[in-house]
Design a protein around this motif. Structure first.
Motif, PDB file in Angstrom:
ATOM      1  N   TRP A 244       0.901  -1.354   0.098  1.00 18.61           N
ATOM      2  CA  TRP A 244      -0.073  -0.162   0.096  1.00 18.61           C
ATOM      3  C   TRP A 244       0.605   1.243  -0.029  1.00 18.61           C
ATOM      4  O   TRP A 244       0.211   2.520  -0.256  1.00 18.61           O
ATOM      5  CB  TRP A 244      -0.808   0.093   1.255  1.00 18.61           C
ATOM      6  CG  TRP A 244      -0.108  -0.367   2.623  1.00 18.61           C
ATOM      7  CD1 TRP A 244      -0.228  -1.455   2.978  1.00 18.61           C
ATOM      8  CD2 TRP A 244       0.584   0.640   3.580  1.00 18.61           C
ATOM      9  NE1 TRP A 244       0.752  -1.574   4.516  1.00 18.61           N
ATOM     10  CE2 TRP A 244       0.795  -0.316   4.720  1.00 18.61           C
ATOM     11  CE3 TRP A 244       0.672   1.770   3.172  1.00 18.61           C
ATOM     12  CZ2 TRP A 244       1.773   0.355   5.593  1.00 18.61           C
ATOM     13  CZ3 TRP A 244       1.683   2.549   4.318  1.00 18.61           C
ATOM     14  CH2 TRP A 244       1.984   1.729   5.342  1.00 18.61           C
ATOM     15  N   ALA A 245       2.170   1.124   0.287  1.00 15.96           N
ATOM     16  CA  ALA A 245       3.124   2.606   0.514  1.00 15.96           C
ATOM     17  C   ALA A 245       3.005   3.071  -0.831  1.00 15.96           C
ATOM     18  O   ALA A 245       3.265   2.428  -1.810  1.00 15.96           O
ATOM     19  CB  ALA A 245       4.192   1.833   1.203  1.00 15.96           C
ATOM     20  N   SER A 246       3.252   4.417  -0.816  1.00  9.16           N
ATOM     21  CA  SER A 246       3.442   5.111  -2.277  1.00  9.16           C
ATOM     22  C   SER A 246       5.092   4.844  -2.536  1.00  9.16           C
ATOM     23  O   SER A 246       5.870   4.883  -1.626  1.00  9.16           O
ATOM     24  CB  SER A 246       3.063   6.759  -1.793  1.00  9.16           C
ATOM     25  OG  SER A 246       3.046   7.018  -3.076  1.00  9.16           O
ATOM     26  N   ARG A 247       5.264   4.580  -3.980  1.00 13.14           N
ATOM     27  CA  ARG A 247       6.777   4.439  -4.460  1.00 13.14           C
ATOM     28  C   ARG A 247       7.086   5.373  -5.436  1.00 13.14           C
ATOM     29  O   ARG A 247       6.385   5.506  -6.248  1.00 13.14           O
ATOM     30  CB  ARG A 247       6.961   3.061  -4.915  1.00 13.14           C
ATOM     31  CG  ARG A 247       7.055   1.932  -3.955  1.00 13.14           C
ATOM     32  CD  ARG A 247       7.254   0.429  -4.383  1.00 13.14           C
ATOM     33  NE  ARG A 247       7.863   0.456  -5.696  1.00 13.14           N
ATOM     34  CZ  ARG A 247       7.758  -0.508  -6.661  1.00 13.14           C
ATOM     35  NH1 ARG A 247       6.823  -1.285  -6.309  1.00 13.14           N
ATOM     36  NH2 ARG A 247       8.500  -0.437  -7.715  1.00 13.14           N
ATOM     37  N   VAL A 248       8.317   6.031  -5.341  1.00 12.43           N
ATOM     38  CA  VAL A 248       8.853   6.681  -6.165  1.00 12.43           C
ATOM     39  C   VAL A 248      10.213   6.424  -6.513  1.00 12.43           C
ATOM     40  O   VAL A 248      10.893   6.087  -5.638  1.00 12.43           O
ATOM     41  CB  VAL A 248       8.660   8.171  -5.805  1.00 12.43           C
ATOM     42  CG1 VAL A 248       9.256   8.503  -4.571  1.00 12.43           C
ATOM     43  CG2 VAL A 248       9.208   9.195  -6.883  1.00 12.43           C
ATOM     44  N   ASN A 249      10.633   6.552  -7.660  1.00 17.22           N
ATOM     45  CA  ASN A 249      12.096   6.423  -8.125  1.00 17.22           C
ATOM     46  C   ASN A 249      12.821   7.591  -8.407  1.00 17.22           C
ATOM     47  O   ASN A 249      12.401   8.445  -9.310  1.00 17.22           O
ATOM     48  CB  ASN A 249      12.193   5.598  -9.424  1.00 17.22           C
ATOM     49  CG  ASN A 249      11.577   4.337  -9.098  1.00 17.22           C
ATOM     50  OD1 ASN A 249      11.396   3.413  -8.044  1.00 17.22           O
ATOM     51  ND2 ASN A 249      10.932   3.750 -10.305  1.00 17.22           N
ATOM     52  N   ILE A 250      14.028   7.929  -7.773  1.00 16.81           N
ATOM     53  CA  ILE A 250      14.702   9.148  -7.874  1.00 16.81           C
ATOM     54  C   ILE A 250      16.088   9.078  -8.060  1.00 16.81           C
ATOM     55  O   ILE A 250      16.765   8.118  -7.674  1.00 16.81           O
ATOM     56  CB  ILE A 250      14.513  10.105  -6.599  1.00 16.81           C
ATOM     57  CG1 ILE A 250      14.943   9.522  -5.340  1.00 16.81           C
ATOM     58  CG2 ILE A 250      12.859  10.230  -6.322  1.00 16.81           C
ATOM     59  CD1 ILE A 250      14.963  10.443  -4.108  1.00 16.81           C
ATOM     60  N   SER A 251      16.730  10.298  -8.269  1.00 19.72           N
ATOM     61  CA  SER A 251      18.290  10.455  -8.247  1.00 19.72           C
ATOM     62  C   SER A 251      18.650  11.714  -7.490  1.00 19.72           C
ATOM     63  O   SER A 251      18.389  12.780  -8.043  1.00 19.72           O
ATOM     64  CB  SER A 251      18.993  10.250  -9.512  1.00 19.72           C
ATOM     65  OG  SER A 251      20.072  10.755  -9.351  1.00 19.72           O
TER      66      SER A 251
END
Length: 447
Positions: free
Chosen positions: A326-333
């Motif tokens: 359920w957690a919100s996921r985001v890919n970053i640098s």
């Protein structure tokens, strides 16, 4: 008697094991109830009970004891005391007057003194007037006058209940609206890029706001602009509190993480995308869930991954982060700034879910159909019946199930999964507790 409507006020009973919490719970209820044992691993599966005194109904919750022999004593005490501070309208702190104030009691009292809830200090096992001098010694805890009672024999328990009801607010506490930027904790194990990300977010506009009092070296927070909105990033780098149970740098890191999470509304847990999800990563995520904060998981160093590593990471996420789908996921640098602006939208969504309230009628229409299709399993030869659900709180969403008996942990997980499927709650933990309402002729104890 007029039936009370809406959520009932909550009275949390906290304290060490064997100080008489369960006996006091039964005394409040006026009967022997199925109080859950303090068994490792089930401390989060709490059952709430409805009590009635002088025509007023309220909910009693036994938060379970903390074990002073267990590792991570400080974290254990904090979780229990913070849970009570977060969910209760009144906290009843039980101490064994025959033993006196132990180090564990002192540690808990330090946390409870910060509470904005009324705290009633109970000196239990005062069986006669001669024992009352033992109770007087507990003034040293700094929680006001100790109330001498004998939960076992009922001595002064009526006076204590009167005191509890006097402390209960007219209506259960609503979350206060807080102005200013939303509070974000940026947490994660060492060397995943937290400082780089904060510097990237702050650019040259970093501004220092009021320091947080109560720590040996007062940490300061940073206001950053992200997605056209100001956010307050909680910084606990200055926390250097000396703790007797500290065991090396990892313990201090854990303590700083705990402090940041407690001060925030939403936590960004930063993971290194080029490394496997570690046990330490899991512990940080658990801290966020147990604190009841909204959660965004950010995978840093995403720009360094080749195709093989991305596939491998997806498999690791499926396996190791299954409990937080359920957690919100985001890919970053953090280094290049790629994907960092997307953080704002994920934070907003997680906070919106964290503050979502489902109308009672809509909630029960859905759950009635669900329970009819998949009823709870029988326990001890008798299947509990679910009467209805209510949402008792937000930030995070907290649901109370009114049932004729104990609901197995597996069925509570099933209810959580179905509530998420129907109502979303993307990016927030949700809590489900059970309130046992036994019918007539059904007063037997269930352990």
């Amino acid at each position: 008697m007029t039936e009370q409507t809406g959520p009932l006020p909550v009275v949390a009973i906290v304290g060490r094991p064997n100080v008489g919490k369960s006996t006091l719970v039964n005394r409040f209820l006026g009967r022997r109830a199925a109080v859950v044992q303090d068994t490792p691993g089930v401390t989060r599966d709490r059952i709430a009970y409805e009590a009635l005194w002088n025509g007023k109904r309220f909910t009693v919750v036994d938060t379970g004891g903390w074990d002073p022999r267990a590792s991570g004593l400080g974290a254990s005490i904090t979780r229990q005391a913070e849970y009570a501070m977060k969910t209760a309208d009144v906290i009843v702190f039980v101490v064994d007057s025959q033993v006196g104030a132990t180090d564990t009691d002192l540690a808990a009292a330090r946390i409870l003194r910060r509470s904005d809830r009324p705290v009633i200090l109970v000196a239990n096992k005062v069986d006669d007037e001669r024992s009352e001098s033992n109770a007087a010694e507990l003034w040293s805890l700094g929680l006001g006058e100790p109330q001498p009672v004998s939960a076992l024999h009922g001595r002064a328990s009526g006076d204590l209940l009167d005191l509890v009801l006097e402390a209960v607010p007219e209506a259960p506490r609503e979350q206060e609206e807080e102005g200013g930027p939303r509070r974000v904790a940026l947490v994660g194990r060492p060397n995943v890029g937290k400082s780089s990300l904060l510097n990237r977010l702050a650019k040259d506009e970093r501004s220092v706001v009021d320091s947080v009092a109560g720590t040996t070296v007062d940490p300061v927070d940073s206001i950053v602009t992200l997605g056209g909105e100001e956010w307050r990033f909680v910084d606990t780098a200055g926390l250097r509190r000396k703790v007797n149970t500290a065991s090396g740098m990892e313990y201090y890191a854990s303590l700083r993480t705990e402090a940041a999470i407690q001060a925030a509304e939403v936590a960004v847990v930063l993971l290194a995308a080029d490394e496997v999800v570690s046990e330490q990563d899991q512990r940080v995520i658990t801290q966020v869930i147990e604190a009841g904060r909204a959660l965004v998981i950010a995978f840093n160093k995403w720009d360094t991954l080749d195709e093989d590593r991305r596939h491998q990471l997806e498999r690791e996420i499926e396996r190791d982060l299954a409990r937080v789908k359920w957690a919100s996921r985001v890919n970053i640098s953090a280094l290049t700034g790629r994907g960092v602006d997307k953080l704002a939208q994920h934070l907003r969504e997680a906070l919106a879910s964290w503050e979502t309230r489902v109308p009672t009628a809509e909630l029960n229409t859905y759950v009635r159909a669900l329970v009819q299709e998949t009823p709870p399993p029988a326990r001890g030869g008798r299947a509990p019946k679910i009467k209805y659900l209510t949402q008792a709180d937000v930030r995070p969403p907290r649901f109370v199930v009114f049932s004729t008996g104990f609901l197995e942990a597996g069925y509570r997980r099933f209810l959580e999964r179905k509530l998420r499927e129907r109502f979303g709650f993307h990016g927030t933990p949700i809590e489900i507790s059970v309130k046992v309402r036994e019918g007539r002729g059904n007063e037997r104890s269930r352990g």
